[in-house]
Design an enzyme around this catalytic site. Structure first.
Site, PDB file in Angstrom:
ATOM      1  CD  GLN A 271      -3.071  -1.021   0.431  1.00 14.68           C
ATOM      2  OE1 GLN A 271      -3.250   0.005  -0.231  1.00 14.68           O
ATOM      3  NE2 GLN A 271      -3.916  -2.036   0.397  1.00 14.68           N
ATOM      4  CB  CYS A 396      -8.506   0.433  -4.358  1.00 14.69           C
ATOM      5  SG  CYS A 396      -8.267  -0.822  -5.601  1.00 14.69           S
TER       6      CYS A 396
HETATM    7  N1  SAH Z   1      -4.417  -7.412   0.587  1.00 21.35           N
HETATM    8  C1  SAH Z   1      -3.171  -6.974   0.029  1.00 21.35           C
HETATM    9  C2  SAH Z   1      -3.163  -6.882  -1.484  1.00 21.35           C
HETATM   10  C3  SAH Z   1      -4.324  -6.192  -2.125  1.00 21.35           C
HETATM   11  S1  SAH Z   1      -4.095  -5.832  -3.849  1.00 21.35           S
HETATM   12  C4  SAH Z   1      -2.710  -5.670   0.671  1.00 21.35           C
HETATM   13  O1  SAH Z   1      -3.485  -4.989   1.350  1.00 21.35           O
HETATM   14  O2  SAH Z   1      -1.550  -5.320   0.525  1.00 21.35           O
HETATM   15  C5  SAH Z   1      -4.970  -7.116  -4.627  1.00 21.35           C
HETATM   16  C6  SAH Z   1      -4.224  -8.421  -4.716  1.00 21.35           C
HETATM   17  O3  SAH Z   1      -5.075  -9.352  -5.370  1.00 21.35           O
HETATM   18  C7  SAH Z   1      -2.942  -8.376  -5.542  1.00 21.35           C
HETATM   19  O4  SAH Z   1      -1.877  -8.878  -4.757  1.00 21.35           O
HETATM   20  C8  SAH Z   1      -3.234  -9.300  -6.740  1.00 21.35           C
HETATM   21  O5  SAH Z   1      -2.099 -10.018  -7.176  1.00 21.35           O
HETATM   22  C9  SAH Z   1      -4.276 -10.212  -6.163  1.00 21.35           C
HETATM   23  N2  SAH Z   1      -5.167 -10.860  -7.151  1.00 21.35           N
HETATM   24  C10 SAH Z   1      -5.639 -10.353  -8.302  1.00 21.35           C
HETATM   25  N3  SAH Z   1      -6.476 -11.215  -8.895  1.00 21.35           N
HETATM   26  C11 SAH Z   1      -6.561 -12.306  -8.093  1.00 21.35           C
HETATM   27  C12 SAH Z   1      -7.263 -13.527  -8.168  1.00 21.35           C
HETATM   28  N4  SAH Z   1      -8.080 -13.794  -9.186  1.00 21.35           N
HETATM   29  N5  SAH Z   1      -7.115 -14.407  -7.167  1.00 21.35           N
HETATM   30  C13 SAH Z   1      -6.295 -14.147  -6.117  1.00 21.35           C
HETATM   31  N6  SAH Z   1      -5.593 -12.996  -5.990  1.00 21.35           N
HETATM   32  C14 SAH Z   1      -5.723 -12.082  -6.967  1.00 21.35           C
END
Ligand code: SAH
Length: 442
Positions: A271, A396
């Site tokens: 983030q 987001c």
């Molecule tokens: N919760 C974390 C990341 C959020 S960003 C934080 O707060 O830091 C969203 C995340 O979803 C990314 O890491 C991306 O790689 C993952 N993502 C995207 N599509 C996905 C899917 N179909 N299944 C699992 N994860 C996924």
């Protein structure tokens, strides 16, 4: 008939347009009733476009912040609005899309210089190398010195790099004919430890005068803790390539979130606003009302930050993430924090959720934090069939979250309010969190 370059004085009819004699002029970043001196920049079919040159009478919502690349860069599309009004605008923007209660936006205590990651390009103007921001949704390099959202120390490093590029006669990469070496520079700074990572993205592995370049950079900026060379020979606009070489330091920076330690590499999702992220995660954990015996799923978990933050309060956490590198980082992060009750799985979140439902696994709570595009019917249907007590949804993009909440309603899960957090001050972006349960929470 107005001419391009002509300067006129207008009174705004609404936030977008003014009438001058019989002509309509569209002006960005203005408020109704403001009196402005504008320059005509373009003629369209039935109207003109104008750019503000001077504000003669400002609206009370107008901000005093000044950025001289505001229009060209376009990254901060709310910079002209004072900060308290931005929060109200964002709350209204979400409220327009839903009947659910939208709480006041949780403000960013440091609304300037909050970004911990920046990506810069370079170009030559009259033979001089200048550093630039990438204009919103484009690959145009927009020259700048200091950005109101960046860390000042990082912007100083960027200026030094521009000078070193010229001193060492390093050729800038040309996207059109795919010649030249240096493509971009990415900088990350850890908010708690102040560690700084500089990633130099080049088009091929041969980097002449690399050692002297690095030596000079470190001499001028001993605050840099690691330097990485990333090789990106692709013709697409993706910033980083697959191949990396650590030129100095550990190859990652360390930061702390809610007391836990994280190793952040060049490609890790992290983030961009540290302090607001802690507030957001704390709210998510509060909404989950966790219990010592709970089994919790952290879906779309990235490098595991949410799951690791809540693991000490529960029996077991399972993190699910599609990106293999992020899963490796997440496992490492759990290890360095001595968290033993968490496992991470590399899978599509919807496929994994469906498998859990098929296997009739017992899950007490689910956290979901999907990308901007939101989740999908398969995920939501399976999550509801698993029948957890609570589901906390972090987003987001409120529009996809609101769309997904309607799907949850179809499967018997309800939410009554959204909690917005201002992670991205001076832009229209906003982060929201909500709680879903069988009955609308009271
Ligand atoms: N919760 C974390 C990341 C959020 S960003 C934080 O707060 O830091 C969203 C995340 O979803 C990314 O890491 C991306 O790689 C993952 N993502 C995207 N599509 C996905 C899917 N179909 N299944 C699992 N994860 C996924």
């Amino acid at each position: 008939m107005l001419k391009k370059g002509q300067i006129i004085e207008v009174t705004m009819l609404d936030d977008q347009k003014a009438i001058y004699q019989d002509d309509v002029i569209y002006i960005n970043n203005a408020f109704k009733n403001e009196i402005l001196k504008v320059m005509i920049t373009n003629k369209t079919k039935n109207a003109y476009d104008g750019k503000i040159i001077k504000i003669i009478q400002a609206d009370k919502m107008r901000s005093r912040l000044v950025c001289n690349v505001y229009e060209e860069c376009g990254g901060c599309n709310l910079l002209h609005v004072d900060y308290p009004s931005q929060l109200m605008i964002k709350q209204k923007m979400i409220q327009k899309q839903t009947k659910l209660k939208v709480n006041p936006v949780v403000k960013n205590d440091h609304d300037l210089h909050y970004r911990n990651k920046m990506i810069l390009g370079f170009k030559k103007i009259k033979g001089k190398v200048v550093a630039g921001l990438y204009a919103e949704d484009s690959h145009q390099v927009c020259p700048y010195q200091y950005c109101l959202l960046h860390d000042k120390q990082c912007d100083d490093i960027v200026q030094t790099i521009a000078r070193l590029i010229a001193d060492f006669k390093i050729e800038l990469y040309n996207e059109d004919n795919r010649t030249g070496l240096l493509r971009h520079v990415l900088i990350r700074k850890a908010a708690v430890t102040n560690e700084i990572m500089v990633v130099i993205v080049i088009s091929k592995s041969n980097f002449p005068s690399r050692n002297n370049f690095i030596k000079e950079l470190l001499l001028k900026h001993p605050e840099i803790t690691t330097i990485i060379q990333n090789i990106n020979s692709r013709s697409t606009s993706i910033v980083l390539g697959d191949e990396e070489r650590v030129l100095y330091g550990k190859g990652y920076i360390v930061d702390y979130l809610l007391g836990n330690k994280y190793q952040i590499s060049s490609k890790s999702f992290y983030q961009i606003n540290h302090d607001q992220c802690e507030k957001l995660y704390s709210k998510a954990i509060e909404l989950l009302k966790l219990n010592k015996n709970d089994v919790v799923l952290d879906t779309y978990c990235g490098i595991g930050t949410i799951g690791i933050s809540l693991a000490p309060y529960v029996k077991k956490v399972i993190g699910v993430e599609i990106n293999g590198k992020a899963v490796m980082d997440a496992k490492n992060n759990a290890r360095i924090n001595n968290i033993n009750n968490i496992t991470f799985i590399k899978d599509d979140a919807s496929d994994y959720m469906y498998k859990l439902y098929q296997n009739m696994e017992k899950i007490d709570a689910i956290v979901m934090d999907p990308p901007r595009s939101g989740s999908n019917e398969k995920f939501i249907r399976s999550a509801c069939k698993i029948d957890p007590k609570r589901i906390v949804y972090i987003s987001c993009d409120p529009s996809t979250q609101i769309r997904d909440i309607r799907i949850f309603n179809k499967y018997g899960y309800y939410c009554d309010q959204l909690y917005p957090f201002d992670m991205f001050s001076h832009t229209t972006h906003i982060e929201t969190v909500c709680l879903l349960s069988r009955k609308a929470p009271v």
